[in-house]
Design a protein around this motif. Structure first.
Motif, PDB file in Angstrom:
ATOM      1  N   PHE A 200      15.605   7.506  -1.833  1.00 29.07           N
ATOM      2  CA  PHE A 200      14.835   7.742  -0.612  1.00 29.07           C
ATOM      3  C   PHE A 200      13.459   7.094  -0.643  1.00 29.07           C
ATOM      4  CE2 PHE A 200      17.949  11.193  -0.009  1.00 29.07           C
ATOM      5  CZ  PHE A 200      18.377  10.796   1.245  1.00 29.07           C
ATOM      6  N   VAL A 201      12.777   7.212  -1.766  1.00 27.79           N
ATOM      7  CA  VAL A 201      11.427   6.674  -1.811  1.00 27.79           C
ATOM      8  C   VAL A 201      11.451   5.161  -2.019  1.00 27.79           C
ATOM      9  CG1 VAL A 201       9.186   6.805  -2.936  1.00 27.79           C
ATOM     10  CG2 VAL A 201      10.574   8.876  -2.655  1.00 27.79           C
ATOM     11  N   GLY A 202      12.303   4.719  -2.942  1.00 24.47           N
ATOM     12  CA  GLY A 202      12.376   3.282  -3.239  1.00 24.47           C
ATOM     13  C   GLY A 202      12.889   2.489  -2.057  1.00 24.47           C
ATOM     14  N   LEU A 203      14.078   2.878  -1.566  1.00 27.18           N
ATOM     15  CA  LEU A 203      14.640   2.132  -0.442  1.00 27.18           C
ATOM     16  C   LEU A 203      13.875   2.411   0.841  1.00 27.18           C
ATOM     17  CD1 LEU A 203      18.494   2.268  -1.016  1.00 27.18           C
ATOM     18  CD2 LEU A 203      16.848   0.508  -1.655  1.00 27.18           C
ATOM     19  N   GLY A 204      13.337   3.653   0.941  1.00 20.14           N
ATOM     20  CA  GLY A 204      12.566   4.020   2.124  1.00 20.14           C
ATOM     21  C   GLY A 204      11.363   3.115   2.304  1.00 20.14           C
ATOM     22  N   LYS A 205      10.826   2.663   1.191  1.00 18.66           N
ATOM     23  CA  LYS A 205       9.678   1.757   1.218  1.00 18.66           C
ATOM     24  C   LYS A 205      10.031   0.461   1.974  1.00 18.66           C
ATOM     25  CE  LYS A 205       5.578   0.751  -0.646  1.00 18.66           C
ATOM     26  NZ  LYS A 205       4.446   1.457  -0.071  1.00 18.66           N
TER      27      LYS A 205
ATOM     28  N   ALA B 137      13.225  14.959  -1.413  1.00 15.56           N
ATOM     29  CA  ALA B 137      13.368  14.330  -2.724  1.00 15.56           C
ATOM     30  C   ALA B 137      12.361  14.884  -3.726  1.00 15.56           C
ATOM     31  CB  ALA B 137      13.192  12.815  -2.591  1.00 15.56           C
ATOM     32  N   TYR B 138      11.165  15.256  -3.218  1.00 11.90           N
ATOM     33  CA  TYR B 138      10.156  15.789  -4.135  1.00 11.90           C
ATOM     34  C   TYR B 138      10.571  17.143  -4.697  1.00 11.90           C
ATOM     35  CZ  TYR B 138       7.272  12.043  -2.364  1.00 11.90           C
ATOM     36  OH  TYR B 138       6.792  10.819  -2.034  1.00 11.90           O
ATOM     37  N   LEU B 139      11.519  17.795  -4.012  1.00 16.07           N
ATOM     38  CA  LEU B 139      11.951  19.118  -4.467  1.00 16.07           C
ATOM     39  C   LEU B 139      13.085  19.026  -5.479  1.00 16.07           C
ATOM     40  CD1 LEU B 139      12.068  20.836  -0.948  1.00 16.07           C
ATOM     41  CD2 LEU B 139      10.160  20.776  -2.571  1.00 16.07           C
ATOM     42  N   THR B 140      13.654  17.825  -5.670  1.00 20.41           N
ATOM     43  CA  THR B 140      14.826  17.703  -6.562  1.00 20.41           C
ATOM     44  C   THR B 140      14.415  17.909  -8.015  1.00 20.41           C
ATOM     45  OG1 THR B 140      14.485  15.339  -6.671  1.00 20.41           O
ATOM     46  CG2 THR B 140      16.122  16.134  -5.078  1.00 20.41           C
ATOM     47  N   PRO B 141      15.365  18.367  -8.843  1.00 20.09           N
ATOM     48  CA  PRO B 141      15.049  18.635 -10.254  1.00 20.09           C
ATOM     49  C   PRO B 141      14.678  17.363 -11.011  1.00 20.09           C
ATOM     50  CG  PRO B 141      17.415  18.764  -9.844  1.00 20.09           C
ATOM     51  CD  PRO B 141      16.764  18.649  -8.519  1.00 20.09           C
ATOM     52  N   ASP B 142      13.991  17.536 -12.117  1.00 25.73           N
ATOM     53  CA  ASP B 142      13.515  16.407 -12.907  1.00 25.73           C
ATOM     54  C   ASP B 142      14.583  15.964 -13.907  1.00 25.73           C
ATOM     55  OD1 ASP B 142      11.957  14.490 -13.955  1.00 25.73           O
ATOM     56  OD2 ASP B 142      10.618  15.837 -15.060  1.00 25.73           O
ATOM     57  N   ASN B 143      15.741  15.506 -13.381  1.00 26.06           N
ATOM     58  CA  ASN B 143      16.774  14.972 -14.269  1.00 26.06           C
ATOM     59  C   ASN B 143      17.325  13.682 -13.665  1.00 26.06           C
ATOM     60  OD1 ASN B 143      18.471  15.711 -12.192  1.00 26.06           O
ATOM     61  ND2 ASN B 143      19.115  17.611 -13.195  1.00 26.06           N
ATOM     62  N   LEU B 144      18.425  13.155 -14.244  1.00 26.40           N
ATOM     63  CA  LEU B 144      18.937  11.852 -13.822  1.00 26.40           C
ATOM     64  C   LEU B 144      19.263  11.819 -12.333  1.00 26.40           C
ATOM     65  CD1 LEU B 144      19.553   9.093 -15.104  1.00 26.40           C
ATOM     66  CD2 LEU B 144      21.940   9.822 -15.210  1.00 26.40           C
ATOM     67  N   ILE B 145      20.007  12.862 -11.900  1.00 26.73           N
ATOM     68  CA  ILE B 145      20.406  12.892 -10.491  1.00 26.73           C
ATOM     69  C   ILE B 145      19.176  12.975  -9.595  1.00 26.73           C
ATOM     70  CG2 ILE B 145      21.676  14.209  -8.743  1.00 26.73           C
ATOM     71  CD1 ILE B 145      23.514  15.117 -11.123  1.00 26.73           C
ATOM     72  N   GLY B 146      18.244  13.812 -10.013  1.00 30.42           N
ATOM     73  CA  GLY B 146      17.008  13.968  -9.258  1.00 30.42           C
ATOM     74  C   GLY B 146      16.269  12.652  -9.128  1.00 30.42           C
ATOM     75  N   HIS B 147      16.218  11.900 -10.237  1.00 31.39           N
ATOM     76  CA  HIS B 147      15.520  10.618 -10.209  1.00 31.39           C
ATOM     77  C   HIS B 147      16.228   9.629  -9.302  1.00 31.39           C
ATOM     78  CE1 HIS B 147      12.672  10.980 -13.824  1.00 31.39           C
ATOM     79  NE2 HIS B 147      13.013  12.197 -13.390  1.00 31.39           N
ATOM     80  N   TYR B 148      17.570   9.728  -9.318  1.00 34.35           N
ATOM     81  CA  TYR B 148      18.341   8.814  -8.489  1.00 34.35           C
ATOM     82  C   TYR B 148      18.055   9.074  -7.018  1.00 34.35           C
ATOM     83  CZ  TYR B 148      22.015   5.964  -6.656  1.00 34.35           C
ATOM     84  OH  TYR B 148      22.673   5.010  -5.971  1.00 34.35           O
ATOM     85  N   VAL B 149      18.051  10.366  -6.664  1.00 34.94           N
ATOM     86  CA  VAL B 149      17.769  10.737  -5.274  1.00 34.94           C
ATOM     87  C   VAL B 149      16.376  10.267  -4.885  1.00 34.94           C
ATOM     88  CG1 VAL B 149      17.450  12.677  -3.689  1.00 34.94           C
ATOM     89  CG2 VAL B 149      19.330  12.710  -5.340  1.00 34.94           C
ATOM     90  N   LEU B 150      15.442  10.458  -5.803  1.00 33.00           N
ATOM     91  CA  LEU B 150      14.062  10.048  -5.562  1.00 33.00           C
ATOM     92  C   LEU B 150      13.988   8.533  -5.341  1.00 33.00           C
ATOM     93  CD1 LEU B 150      11.282  11.503  -5.581  1.00 33.00           C
ATOM     94  CD2 LEU B 150      10.961  10.605  -7.881  1.00 33.00           C
ATOM     95  N   PHE B 151      14.687   7.802  -6.213  1.00 34.35           N
ATOM     96  CA  PHE B 151      14.687   6.340  -6.108  1.00 34.35           C
ATOM     97  C   PHE B 151      15.271   5.904  -4.775  1.00 34.35           C
ATOM     98  CE2 PHE B 151      17.259   2.494  -6.391  1.00 34.35           C
ATOM     99  CZ  PHE B 151      16.251   1.563  -6.615  1.00 34.35           C
TER     100      PHE B 151
ATOM    101  N   PHE C 235       0.818  -1.209   0.000  1.00 35.08           N
ATOM    102  CA  PHE C 235       0.000   0.000   0.000  1.00 35.08           C
ATOM    103  C   PHE C 235       0.854   1.262   0.000  1.00 35.08           C
ATOM    104  CE2 PHE C 235      -2.262  -3.343   2.273  1.00 35.08           C
ATOM    105  CZ  PHE C 235      -3.389  -3.463   1.481  1.00 35.08           C
ATOM    106  N   THR C 236       0.306   2.302  -0.559  1.00 39.12           N
ATOM    107  CA  THR C 236       0.967   3.597  -0.464  1.00 39.12           C
ATOM    108  C   THR C 236       0.213   4.426   0.561  1.00 39.12           C
ATOM    109  OG1 THR C 236       1.510   3.436  -2.776  1.00 39.12           O
ATOM    110  CG2 THR C 236       1.749   5.595  -1.762  1.00 39.12           C
TER     111      THR C 236
END
Lengths: 229, 491
Positions: free
Chosen positions: A82-87, A66-80, A22-23
């Motif tokens: 924190f959100v991916g592993l955070g899950k 992470a939601y504030l990071t730019p929409d580029n490769l680095i931003g996606h990595y940061v998102l992945f 669940f989210t």
């Protein structure tokens, strides 16, 4: 010995794994993760408790940023990250707690009381008997590899991953086979195959503490279900 | 109590019997020792006594093995195990649970004894064995000797009529063997009947009531303790049996030396010298030093024996010597023949044969195994023939016996072409013949100019193999002598 019974720990496993499907809103996830961390404190493992609280905090802040990071490769990595592993964090917190505080004998006793059949209980106890030896085995094998001039540095291990795996697995498994034969002899001559009812020295009781911790868990679970519905 | 009458047993798929027409007796309260070379059938006999035949090992059994008049092999093993307690060779692989208390409770839990009963018996047994302080420890955290004590205690939990011990001393150091002796003495005082299968006999002197010697599956001799003590050496060694008294073992006829130590170095041209200065090592920064060696020189002319208690720094020393560990600071100097060596160079120039060689066998055939990483491929034929491996070259290493595996590991060490070889407890669990074989292989290594260091607790072996003995105590070399003397005192 852990103050929390294995029954409650089973409940934690189900709860933490259920979360993966669940989210939920971030504050609720944070509350649930902190609830999982609190078990370390209940068992008097204060330092460990703070350790996990800090990691949880890093992920909470990271997820928010992470939601504030730019929409580029680095931003996606940061998102992945924190959100991916955070899950997975709640599962890791629960896993670390249970593996650090549960005796194999408690687990076996509980499984027997839950009338889990012998053919599950015995292999499971053998598995737990093997886990702690793997680290030592691994160290010995790495030493042996160095003397043979195979993967002498950590870098080499990553350059030839398949070869390295083979050199680690072969002695590890060979050794496990030998140990398994010895274990079979030792357990047969100590009456493992006795068909009569078994007893346990260790007592596993569901206490008031268990009840109140589970109640807290159920409230959080209820909150989560309410949000999902 | 126990009587074996004309017992013959053939394992399934084996062409010939492992033991033939064996007769043995152990009366109540006595201790029977069964000894003989590896593969003589001792262990097979033990499996018939404790019921692992036919439960785990199937085959054809003739004759009778009776415990109080009842056939051992015809009762289910869980019932027999209440009457026959078993202790095995390897302390690391005979515990089933992960903490001491559970390990002791395990046999009674299987029998279905109630909690109060288990607790009561546990108190009695832990007091008898003096292991009260270990009860809450993890099994993995115990020393080999402590593990073996727990194993014996655990097999006494069900209050068996007979205790069967299969080479209980083979992985233990001298002090642990003394402790084992004290335990057996105590049990004997309590009237326990025991059967001990062993290679190493000295610690059983004064405890044993009977010696049964097997050779090729047959009983070749049945001796009283005094007859065993007076057994003439040639006959004893012919039967592959180690000495009952250690003072006698030093006079053991060992394999002939090929010339003096001076001549040995001839093939390599000259003596190699490894000098170690200002060596210190701590496991964590700022912590107490685990090892300190101010100035020590090792020579390829002497086979050096390193002795010491558990935790005295022997392994740490070996790990630093072979470059597995790096010393604390830069002032440490390792110089080989006058040339300074870094840890990395030492690793490239040294080899260690582990106590448990299973960890260092990687390949699918013995031939490939001994060539893996080899720099002296030219020695292949010579080494294979000297170490008696020719007929094994196509076998998978894991299908070999313990002694054979060890020969493979030593062959790999020789072919690696390294200049320093450290052997860690190379004789644990070996009979006389194989012990002598290890000595011969080490001498062969020396004749090739290899510097050999042996870590060992085995007095018989050390005396016949080494020319120099360095004792470590609390991380420092405290004694350096060409004579071993009494090992317990030398520690």
């Amino acid at each position: 010995m852990s103050r929390i019974s294995v029954y409650t720990k089973f409940f934690l496993i189900v709860f933490a794994n259920g979360l993966l499907f669940f989210t939920l809103p971030d504050p609720l996830v944070l509350a649930i993760t902190l609830y999982f961390c609190s078990f370390q404190f209940v068992d008097g493992r204060i330092e460990r408790g703070w350790h996990w609280v800090c990691i949880t905090a890093v992920f909470a802040v990271g997820t928010y940023l992470a939601y504030l990071t730019p929409d580029n490769l680095i931003g996606h990595y940061v998102l992945f990250f924190f959100v991916g592993l955070g899950k997975l964090l709640p599962v890791v917190v629960v896993g670390a707690y249970i593996s650090g505080t549960t005796k194999v004998s408690e687990l076996i006793c509980t499984l027997r009381r839950l009338h889990v059949p012998q053919w599950i209980v015995i292999p499971l106890s053998v598995l737990f008997r093997f886990f702690p030896t793997i680290r030592n085995d691994y160290r010995q094998i790495r030493m042996a590899m160095k003397f043979r001039g195979i993967a002498t540095t950590t870098g080499d291990m990553f350059r030839h991953p398949v070869r390295t795996m083979e050199f680690i697995y072969v002695p590890l498994l060979n050794n496990a086979t030998n140990v398994a034969t010895d274990l079979a002899s030792a357990s047969l001559t100590r009456g493992l195959t006795d068909p009569g009812p078994k007893t346990s020295l260790i007592q596993v009781r569901f206490t008031l503490l268990d009840a109140s911790m589970c109640l807290m868990g159920l409230i959080l679970m209820g909150g989560a279900l309410y949000v999902v519905m | 109590m126990l009587s074996c009458d004309q017992v013959t047993f053939t394992y399934e798929e084996a062409g010939r019997p492992s033991i033939r027409e064996v007769n043995a007796r152990a009366d109540r309260g006595t201790l029977l020792v069964v000894t003989g070379k590896s593969g003589c059938g001792k262990t097979t006999l033990s499996r018939i006594i404790n019921g692992l035949v036919p439960e785990l090992y199937e085959g054809r059994l003739e004759g009778h093995c009776l415990l109080e008049g009842e056939e051992t092999t015809s009762q289910p093993i869980h019932l027999l195990s209440r009457r026959v307690g078993s202790v095995f060779q390897n302390p690391k692989t005979q515990f089933f649970t992960t903490d001491v208390r559970s390990e002791l409770a395990f046999p009674l839990e299987n029998m279905g004894v109630d909690r109060e009963g288990i607790r009561e018996r546990l108190d009695q047994v832990s007091e008898l064995f003096g292991i009260g302080h270990l009860l809450d420890r993890s099994m993995f955290a115990l020393s080999g000797g402590e593990k073996q004590t727990v194993a014996i205690a655990s097999s006494c939990m069900a209050d068996p009529d007979l205790l069967l011990l299969d080479e209980p001393s083979s992985n233990l150091d001298v002090e642990a063997i003394e402790a084992l002796r004290a335990i057996l003495d105590k049990l004997k005082g309590l009237g326990m009947t025991m059967v001990v299968i062993e290679h190493r006999l000295y610690y059983l002197d004064g405890l044993a009531d009977d010696f049964l010697i097997l050779q090729d599956g047959r009983v070749v001799d049945h001796l009283t303790p005094s007859a065993m003590r007076n057994l003439d050496r040639e006959r004893r060694e012919g039967m592959g049996v180690r000495a009952l008294r250690l003072d006698e073992s030093s006079k053991t006829a060992t394999p002939e030396e090929e010339g003096g130590p001076g001549l040995d170095a001839s093939r390599s041209g000259q003596e190699a010298l490894l000098r170690i200065r200002n060596l210190t090592y701590s496991y964590r920064k700022g912590e107490e030093k685990a090892l300190q060696v101010d100035d020590l020189t090792l020579s390829s002319r002497d086979i050096t024996g390193v002795i010491g208690h558990n935790g005295a720094g022997k392994s740490t020393f070996a790990n630093l010597l072979t470059g597995l560990l790096k010393p604390d600071h830069d002032q440490t100097r390792f110089t080989l023949d006058g040339k300074p060596q870094t840890a990395k160079e030492r690793l490239a120039d040294s080899y260690m044969v582990f106590q448990d060689v299973n960890y260092q066998l990687f390949c699918e055939t013995v031939g490939k195994e001994i060539l893996l990483g080899a720099r002296r491929k030219d020695l292949f034929d010579e080494v294979a023939s000297r170490l008696d491996l020719e007929h094994l070259l196509k076998r998978h290493p894991n299908t070999l016996s313990g002694g054979e595996k060890q020969r493979v590991a030593i062959a790999a060490a020789i072919l690696s072409g390294k200049r320093l070889v450290v052997l860690d407890e190379p004789t644990s669990g070996l009979d006389l013949l194989h012990m002598n074989q290890v000595t011969e292989m080490i001498r062969y290594m020396r004749s090739l100019g290899v510097m050999v260091v042996v870590i060992s607790h085995d007095q018989e072996f050390l005396e016949q193999t080494c020319q120099r003995f360095i004792t470590f105590r609390e991380g420092r070399p405290v004694r350096d002598s060409p004579e071993l003397g009494d090992l317990l005192q030398a520690l």
